[in-house]
Each structure stands twice: as C-alpha cells, then as structure tokens.
Design a protein around this motif. Structure first.
Motif, PDB file in Angstrom:
ATOM      1  N   VAL A 111       0.845  -1.197   0.000  1.00 26.23           N
ATOM      2  CA  VAL A 111       0.000   0.000   0.000  1.00 26.23           C
ATOM      3  C   VAL A 111       0.883   1.251   0.000  1.00 26.23           C
ATOM      4  O   VAL A 111       1.795   1.394   0.803  1.00 26.23           O
ATOM      5  N   GLY A 112       0.608   2.143  -0.946  1.00 21.42           N
ATOM      6  CA  GLY A 112       1.368   3.375  -1.088  1.00 21.42           C
ATOM      7  C   GLY A 112       2.460   3.299  -2.137  1.00 21.42           C
ATOM      8  O   GLY A 112       2.978   4.325  -2.556  1.00 21.42           O
ATOM      9  N   TYR A 113       2.821   2.105  -2.563  1.00 21.72           N
ATOM     10  CA  TYR A 113       3.872   1.943  -3.569  1.00 21.72           C
ATOM     11  C   TYR A 113       3.300   2.105  -4.975  1.00 21.72           C
ATOM     12  O   TYR A 113       2.122   1.886  -5.216  1.00 21.72           O
ATOM     13  N   GLU A 114       4.184   2.482  -5.892  1.00 24.41           N
ATOM     14  CA  GLU A 114       3.805   2.616  -7.295  1.00 24.41           C
ATOM     15  C   GLU A 114       4.062   1.311  -8.018  1.00 24.41           C
ATOM     16  O   GLU A 114       4.888   0.505  -7.602  1.00 24.41           O
ATOM     17  N   GLY A 115       3.340   1.125  -9.132  1.00 28.71           N
ATOM     18  CA  GLY A 115       3.522  -0.077  -9.919  1.00 28.71           C
ATOM     19  C   GLY A 115       3.074   0.153 -11.349  1.00 28.71           C
ATOM     20  O   GLY A 115       2.860   1.290 -11.779  1.00 28.71           O
ATOM     21  N   VAL A 116       2.913  -0.945 -12.083  1.00 30.49           N
ATOM     22  CA  VAL A 116       2.503  -0.878 -13.480  1.00 30.49           C
ATOM     23  C   VAL A 116       1.449  -1.960 -13.725  1.00 30.49           C
ATOM     24  O   VAL A 116       1.514  -3.053 -13.155  1.00 30.49           O
ATOM     25  N   VAL A 117       0.476  -1.646 -14.589  1.00 31.46           N
ATOM     26  CA  VAL A 117      -0.580  -2.595 -14.937  1.00 31.46           C
ATOM     27  C   VAL A 117      -0.015  -3.617 -15.919  1.00 31.46           C
ATOM     28  O   VAL A 117       0.569  -3.253 -16.939  1.00 31.46           O
ATOM     29  N   LEU A 118      -0.192  -4.911 -15.603  1.00 32.47           N
ATOM     30  CA  LEU A 118       0.249  -5.978 -16.492  1.00 32.47           C
ATOM     31  C   LEU A 118      -0.874  -6.416 -17.425  1.00 32.47           C
ATOM     32  O   LEU A 118      -0.675  -6.572 -18.620  1.00 32.47           O
ATOM     33  N   THR A 119      -2.055  -6.661 -16.859  1.00 33.82           N
ATOM     34  CA  THR A 119      -3.246  -6.937 -17.670  1.00 33.82           C
ATOM     35  C   THR A 119      -4.305  -5.930 -17.258  1.00 33.82           C
ATOM     36  O   THR A 119      -4.419  -5.576 -16.080  1.00 33.82           O
ATOM     37  N   ALA A 120      -5.066  -5.455 -18.219  1.00 36.52           N
ATOM     38  CA  ALA A 120      -6.016  -4.365 -18.019  1.00 36.52           C
ATOM     39  C   ALA A 120      -6.895  -4.587 -16.783  1.00 36.52           C
ATOM     40  O   ALA A 120      -7.301  -5.713 -16.483  1.00 36.52           O
ATOM     41  N   VAL A 121      -7.160  -3.494 -16.072  1.00 35.17           N
ATOM     42  CA  VAL A 121      -8.031  -3.532 -14.901  1.00 35.17           C
ATOM     43  C   VAL A 121      -9.362  -2.903 -15.318  1.00 35.17           C
ATOM     44  O   VAL A 121      -9.459  -1.681 -15.479  1.00 35.17           O
ATOM     45  N   PRO A 122     -10.420  -3.735 -15.520  1.00 35.56           N
ATOM     46  CA  PRO A 122     -11.713  -3.187 -15.942  1.00 35.56           C
ATOM     47  C   PRO A 122     -12.431  -2.510 -14.784  1.00 35.56           C
ATOM     48  O   PRO A 122     -12.049  -2.652 -13.626  1.00 35.56           O
ATOM     49  N   VAL A 123     -13.512  -1.799 -15.116  1.00 36.43           N
ATOM     50  CA  VAL A 123     -14.279  -1.072 -14.110  1.00 36.43           C
ATOM     51  C   VAL A 123     -14.911  -2.031 -13.100  1.00 36.43           C
ATOM     52  O   VAL A 123     -14.944  -1.752 -11.908  1.00 36.43           O
ATOM     53  N   ASP A 124     -15.391  -3.171 -13.568  1.00 34.96           N
ATOM     54  CA  ASP A 124     -16.139  -4.075 -12.702  1.00 34.96           C
ATOM     55  C   ASP A 124     -15.443  -5.426 -12.475  1.00 34.96           C
ATOM     56  O   ASP A 124     -16.092  -6.427 -12.205  1.00 34.96           O
ATOM     57  N   GLY A 125     -14.136  -5.475 -12.570  1.00 36.38           N
ATOM     58  CA  GLY A 125     -13.437  -6.749 -12.395  1.00 36.38           C
ATOM     59  C   GLY A 125     -12.000  -6.554 -11.951  1.00 36.38           C
ATOM     60  O   GLY A 125     -11.630  -5.500 -11.445  1.00 36.38           O
ATOM     61  N   TYR A 126     -11.238  -7.605 -12.142  1.00 35.49           N
ATOM     62  CA  TYR A 126      -9.842  -7.614 -11.711  1.00 35.49           C
ATOM     63  C   TYR A 126      -8.888  -7.710 -12.897  1.00 35.49           C
ATOM     64  O   TYR A 126      -9.194  -8.328 -13.904  1.00 35.49           O
ATOM     65  N   GLY A 127      -7.731  -7.107 -12.744  1.00 36.55           N
ATOM     66  CA  GLY A 127      -6.608  -7.248 -13.652  1.00 36.55           C
ATOM     67  C   GLY A 127      -5.403  -7.608 -12.810  1.00 36.55           C
ATOM     68  O   GLY A 127      -5.546  -7.953 -11.630  1.00 36.55           O
ATOM     69  N   THR A 128      -4.217  -7.503 -13.367  1.00 40.03           N
ATOM     70  CA  THR A 128      -3.013  -7.775 -12.571  1.00 40.03           C
ATOM     71  C   THR A 128      -2.050  -6.602 -12.674  1.00 40.03           C
ATOM     72  O   THR A 128      -1.991  -5.914 -13.692  1.00 40.03           O
ATOM     73  N   VAL A 129      -1.321  -6.390 -11.603  1.00 36.97           N
ATOM     74  CA  VAL A 129      -0.326  -5.314 -11.551  1.00 36.97           C
ATOM     75  C   VAL A 129       0.966  -5.869 -10.964  1.00 36.97           C
ATOM     76  O   VAL A 129       0.962  -6.886 -10.272  1.00 36.97           O
ATOM     77  N   ARG A 130       2.077  -5.184 -11.237  1.00 41.30           N
ATOM     78  CA  ARG A 130       3.371  -5.498 -10.639  1.00 41.30           C
ATOM     79  C   ARG A 130       3.807  -4.287  -9.831  1.00 41.30           C
ATOM     80  O   ARG A 130       3.862  -3.167 -10.339  1.00 41.30           O
ATOM     81  N   VAL A 131       4.114  -4.521  -8.572  1.00 41.63           N
ATOM     82  CA  VAL A 131       4.526  -3.456  -7.664  1.00 41.63           C
ATOM     83  C   VAL A 131       5.915  -3.806  -7.139  1.00 41.63           C
ATOM     84  O   VAL A 131       6.164  -4.941  -6.739  1.00 41.63           O
ATOM     85  N   LEU A 132       6.815  -2.850  -7.149  1.00 34.43           N
ATOM     86  CA  LEU A 132       8.156  -3.048  -6.621  1.00 34.43           C
ATOM     87  C   LEU A 132       8.170  -2.551  -5.179  1.00 34.43           C
ATOM     88  O   LEU A 132       8.040  -1.359  -4.921  1.00 34.43           O
ATOM     89  N   VAL A 133       8.275  -3.502  -4.234  1.00 35.59           N
ATOM     90  CA  VAL A 133       8.310  -3.180  -2.808  1.00 35.59           C
ATOM     91  C   VAL A 133       9.743  -3.396  -2.344  1.00 35.59           C
ATOM     92  O   VAL A 133      10.196  -4.531  -2.213  1.00 35.59           O
ATOM     93  N   GLY A 134      10.458  -2.317  -2.127  1.00 36.15           N
ATOM     94  CA  GLY A 134      11.879  -2.421  -1.803  1.00 36.15           C
ATOM     95  C   GLY A 134      12.622  -2.909  -3.032  1.00 36.15           C
ATOM     96  O   GLY A 134      12.591  -2.281  -4.079  1.00 36.15           O
TER      97      GLY A 134
END
Length: 179
Positions: A111-134
């Motif tokens: 929470v609070g970290y930046e990341g990038v969308v890997l697969t699209a995140v729709p309005v009413d569903g889930y996608g995937t993201v990659r977040v670099l924590v440390g």
C-alpha cells in the motif's frame, strides 16, 4: 619494504580470486577455522576480508617504511591499516550477503507503492499489476479504487491504495503534475 609490497600484491591477488571464484574458496577457510571463532561469524574469515586485510597491511606498511619509519612502527601501521580495511570488508560483505527483508512483500506492505498494470483492470473486475516493494517485485490481482471509475490499460502506472486480500489490492492511476 619488499616484504610489505609482496604482502600487498598477494592480498590483491587473493581479493581478485575472491571476486572471480566467490564462495568457492570460503568453504575450505571456514572448515579450517571451524569452532575457533564461532562468535565472530563466517563473514570475518571470508577470502574478501582476508585479501583486504593482507593487502592493506602490506601497502600501509610499505608507505610507512618509505616515509622513514622503523620496521616495528611500519609493521604496527600495516596491522592497523589491515584491521581498518578488514573491518570495512566485513561490513560490506555482510551488507551484500544478508537481505534485511525477512519476509516477502505482501499486499498490506505494498500500500502506497507505485507499480505498473500488467493486464487491463476493468471497471467491474480484476486485472493484474506489478509493484516493486523495496527490491522485490510483487505481482498481484488488482481492482480499481472506488474513487477512480475509469479502466486502466496495460502499461499504465498505478499506485496501490489498499489491500483487499492476500492476493489482491485496490489501485488508482498515478497522476503526474504538469509543468
């Protein structure tokens, strides 16, 4: 002075070998000293530390002797220089070998970290993201934060706004100031 220079060059060669061969040489050294210095830790007698100590001892002693110091004083200066550089090598070795992060990153730590969308995140569903924590990348499912109703496309930068479960987070687009 020749003895000090030979020690300095020998130490540099041991240091170079430790860089090339890595931990291959450290095993036999630890085996020889096993049980003698258990309280100090294995990093104290690594080839990198021993090479640093011997080379600093040799070159420090050679410099002191070249400046006109007697052999006994040059030896003391050499040992002092070796201890300083050996301690520095121990510190650097421990810093490089031991990762401070004892646990892998989780959705709550993201929470609070930046990341990038890997697969699209729709309005009413889930996608995937990659977040670099440390220094570790965390790939998790993501849904849009309630305040951001527009879908996110792959490649867009996001910020993690909350944790939904151990495998999912809420995200919002990362807004950059103009100008």
């Amino acid at each position: 002075m020749t003895v000090f220079l030979v020690l300095g060059v020998a130490g540099v060669l041991v240091l170079a070998l430790s860089l090339v061969l890595g931990d291959v040489l450290d095993g036999p050294i630890e085996g020889l000293l096993d049980g003698l210095f258990d309280g100090l830790g294995s990093d104290v007698f690594s080839t990198a530390v021993l090479g640093s100590f011997v080379s600093a001892l040799g070159f420090s002693g050679a410099i002191a002797e070249a400046l006109g110091a007697p052999t006994l004083v040059s030896t003391a200066v050499g040992v002092g220089g070796g201890l300083v550089f050996g301690a520095l090598a121990v510190w650097l070795t421990r810093l490089l070998r031991h990762d401070d992060a004892t646990e892998p990153p989780s959705t709550t730590t993201a929470v609070g970290y930046e990341g990038v969308v890997l697969t699209a995140v729709p309005v009413d569903g889930y996608g995937t993201v990659r977040v670099l924590v440390g220094t570790r990348a965390l790939r998790v499912n993501a849904r849009l934060d309630g305040d951001h109703p527009l879908p996110l496309e792959a490649g867009e930068r996001i910020q993690v706004t909350g944790s939904v479960s151990p495998t999912a987070v809420t995200v919002a687009p990362l807004w950059r100031e103009l100008g």
